[in-house]
Design an enzyme around this catalytic site. Sequence first.
Site, PDB file in Angstrom:
ATOM      1  N   CYS A  85       0.947  -1.154  -0.019  1.00  0.00           N
ATOM      2  CA  CYS A  85       0.214   0.021   0.174  1.00  0.00           C
ATOM      3  C   CYS A  85       0.968   1.092   0.048  1.00  0.00           C
ATOM      4  CB  CYS A  85      -0.860   0.077   1.152  1.00  0.00           C
ATOM      5  SG  CYS A  85      -2.296   1.192   0.873  1.00  0.00           S
ATOM      6  N   HIS A 194      -3.402  -5.920   1.327  1.00  0.00           N
ATOM      7  CA  HIS A 194      -2.622  -5.935   2.348  1.00  0.00           C
ATOM      8  C   HIS A 194      -2.640  -7.388   2.931  1.00  0.00           C
ATOM      9  CE1 HIS A 194      -2.161  -1.805   4.235  1.00  0.00           C
ATOM     10  NE2 HIS A 194      -3.183  -1.588   2.951  1.00  0.00           N
ATOM     11  N   GLU A 196      -0.515  -8.727   4.893  1.00  0.00           N
ATOM     12  CA  GLU A 196      -0.287  -9.042   6.398  1.00  0.00           C
ATOM     13  C   GLU A 196      -1.741  -9.023   7.318  1.00  0.00           C
ATOM     14  OE1 GLU A 196      -0.654  -4.339   6.206  1.00  0.00           O
ATOM     15  OE2 GLU A 196      -0.364  -6.337   4.755  1.00  0.00           O
TER      16      GLU A 196
END
Length: 222
Positions: A85, A194, A196
């Site tokens: 991002c 994302h 994560e």
Amino acid sequence: MRIGVVTFPGTLDDVDAARAVRLTGNEPVSLWHGDHDLQGVDAVILPGGFSYGDYLRCGAISRFAPIMTEVVAGAGNGLPVLGICNGFQILVESHLLPGGLLMNDHLKFICRDQTLRIENASTSWTSAYEPGQEIVVPLKNGEGQYVADAETIARLEGEGRVVARYVGFNPNGSVNDIAGIANARGNVVGLMPHPEHAVEELTGSGTDGAGFFTSLLEQALS
């Protein structure tokens, strides 16, 4: 493997990235934007957020941070670098990746679970996936529209450097549904969604993002 996670002023997802690194069997190492020391890490993650408040342009100030001098030099020597991002925005501002990220075509911030197709499973960060594999990870951005001139797009497509593509819905107007790209060497990857946030079932987002963090370890052990 020791994976550095850089914190800039305004970074939001450094703790999440470090947690994903730890949950997938690696050792997270905190790196500070104002330092000139990568602490001997094996790879670096530039996490999401709003570094320096996204003033001027997203990532435009962060590219001048002292740590980025070391990241750019390391990437040139083959150090794996993942920008997520805002980290992707920093990578393009640092000229480690081509193109740019503009405001979403619908002019609104978007937050949703997004289906991606892994187009290139040979990079340092995607080798845990199969080519064409579809995964679902969270997406949250206001300036995630990937753009580049026609020549650059043709080169990225022709060289297989589109790492991931949006499937079913293009959330920000990115050209050719591009969600992430790599450099020619494959050690630098930028991704708007994302991964994560998708490394354990507890969060409700599944574990489809874990491969971005296990790829390095699997390559090291192979």
